[in-house]
Design an enzyme around this catalytic site. Structure first.
Site, short mmCIF file in Angstrom:
data_model
loop_
_atom_site.label_atom_id
_atom_site.label_comp_id
_atom_site.label_asym_id
_atom_site.label_seq_id
_atom_site.Cartn_x
_atom_site.Cartn_y
_atom_site.Cartn_z
CD GLU A 146 44.37 37.10 53.20
OE1 GLU A 146 43.30 36.42 52.75
OE2 GLU A 146 45.53 35.77 52.73
CB ALA A 166 53.62 31.45 34.82
CG HIS A 184 44.96 34.28 44.80
ND1 HIS A 184 45.61 32.50 45.40
CD2 HIS A 184 45.49 34.97 45.64
CE1 HIS A 184 45.39 33.09 46.33
NE2 HIS A 184 45.31 34.63 46.52
CG HIS A 209 41.42 35.70 48.57
ND1 HIS A 209 41.53 35.65 46.91
CD2 HIS A 209 42.02 36.17 48.97
CE1 HIS A 209 42.37 35.22 47.37
NE2 HIS A 209 43.33 35.71 47.97
CG ASP A 216 42.60 37.65 37.11
OD1 ASP A 216 42.33 37.65 36.23
OD2 ASP A 216 42.99 38.88 38.06
ZN LIG Z 1 44.96 35.06 48.94
#
Ligand SMILES: [Zn+2]
Length: 415
Positions: free
Chosen positions: A225, A253, A234, A228, A244
């Site tokens: 987290e 994938a 991700h 992020h 990303d």
């Molecule tokens: Zn996440």
């Protein structure tokens, strides 16, 4: 790696939200933020543009600036039961895991496969519990608050006192981490550039620090987290073989469940295969152990002039407090349910609902043992007295229920 248009970004977050909800609601959260205009697609685009401009900046890249960025952290522990009021030690272990992960000092970094070790980065980012609050009063960096809410949804209500949660400390200067019991969610984070009042990380009370109690019991949910919160997406780019925005993470994938081993190929990821041991996958805690140099560069870019985390450099959060008074810990209300006194009673009875002010505005009924309603009252304050002098002696039931399903029932004895 290819860049995606913001329109596509919108769609791919929506696609993801259905599949990864159990493990991580961040994408669903971002999707809902975009939907609610808290984080517009323009802001997502701005972030990508800002990061792209900084990319390749020598000071940020490998072998560049080694100045440690220290992030002041405040934990808002929201509890309804004493078990949810997690001990300081659990929070301290969380800080340790964050630092070991971002500094590449964790013992399990030896598990990073040989083929990826060259890419694994010390991000030179550290986390420290705040020592000064927003008014430079002493703080331990841990704020505890009793709340009548027994379970929360991933809808940001825990970030507001008005919703029985706790207000964020200035999110330019602190990383706010809310700890509360969450329904079906381990945790979620806000991306940089959103509503400052909602900026931060939310962790389920059961997922803080090292508990060893589940596949996600080693404190890595907070690491993911925090990634992020520092702008990382991700590893699979939230889309089938998605992007990303990081150059040295192979295309993948989708997300990973459990704890795979060996080379797993997808999306032409190359001989080394997927990087499912990256902190930004959803692999079990025991099996994730690296950020790459590209991810480090992306995160550190946010602290550059004009970046959304720039304010951390001038935060007062880690300065010595100017006011040394130790704040009195907030005590939970003495009664975690309606308190009636005196009981038995003859003329009047006082009802104390201070444990949960949300009862104000609801209706309360007094029923006799035959089930006949003998009184109906509007609840207009948390403590009030009712006149029972006219009632026949006997046993009565006092009940109330709310639209959210919460109800209580208490027995009254009239002498
Ligand atoms: Zn996440």
């Amino acid at each position: 790696m290819r860049r995606v248009s913001s329109g596509l970004v919108l769609i791919l977050f929506m696609v993801l939200s259905a599949s990864a909800q159990e493990s991580c609601e961040t994408a669903a959260y971002l999707e809902s933020e975009i939907k609610n205009n808290f984080l517009s697609s323009g802001q997502v685009e701005w972030l990508e543009k800002f990061v792209a401009e900084k990319k390749g900046d020598k000071s940020l890249s490998r072998g560049g600036d080694k100045t440690i960025i220290t992030i002041p952290v405040v934990f808002h522990v929201l509890y309804h039961t004493s078990a949810q009021n997690i001990p300081d030690a659990q929070i301290h272990s969380q800080i340790t895991v964050l630092n070991e992960s971002f500094r590449r000092l964790a013992a399990d970094t030896v598990n990073t496969p040989e083929r990826f070790r060259e890419l694994a980065a010390d991000c030179f980012i550290e986390f420290k519990l705040a020592t000064s609050d927003t008014r430079r009063r002493y703080t331990s960096g841990i704020v505890r608050k009793y709340t009548p809410i027994s379970i929360w949804d991933a809808d940001d209500k825990m970030k507001f006192s008005s919703e029985m949660g706790a207000d964020a400390w200035d999110s330019k200067q602190y990383l706010n981490i809310w700890v509360c019991p969450l329904r079906r969610t381990l945790g979620y984070a806000s991306f940089p550039g959103g509503d400052p009042l909602k900026d931060g990380i939310v962790l389920n009370s059961t997922t803080v620090g090292v508990t060893g109690k589940s596949s996600f019991g080693e404190g890595k949910v907070a690491v993911h987290e925090a990634g992020h919160w520092l702008g990382l997406r991700h590893i699979w780019g939230d889309d089938y073989c998605g992007d990303d925005g990081v150059d040295d993470t192979p295309k993948q994938a989708g997300f990973t469940n459990g704890c795979p081993t060996g080379v797993r190929l997808s999306c032409g990821s190359g001989a080394a295969g997927d990087m499912y041991m990256n902190y930004m996958d959803l692999t079990n805690d025991a099996c994730i152990n690296l950020f790459t140099f590209g991810q480090s560069e992306r995160m550190r870019a946010l602290f550059e002039p004009g970046g959304p985390r720039e304010g951390i450099h001038t935060s007062i959060g880690l300065q010595p407090p100017l006011i040394h008074e130790i704040p009195i810990a907030e005590e939970p209300p003495r009664w975690l349910r309606p308190n009636l006194f005196p009981n038995p009673a003859t003329t009047e009875i006082t009802i104390d609902l201070a444990y949960d002010p949300r009862w104000i505005g609801n209706v309360m009924y007094l029923t006799n043992v035959q089930g006949v309603r003998v009184m109906m009252l509007n609840i207009t304050s948390t403590i009030f007295t009712i006149d029972i002098s006219q009632l026949k002696p006997g046993i009565y039931l006092l009940t109330s229920h709310r639209k959210d399903g919460e109800r209580w029932q208490e027995k009254i004895i009239k002498m």
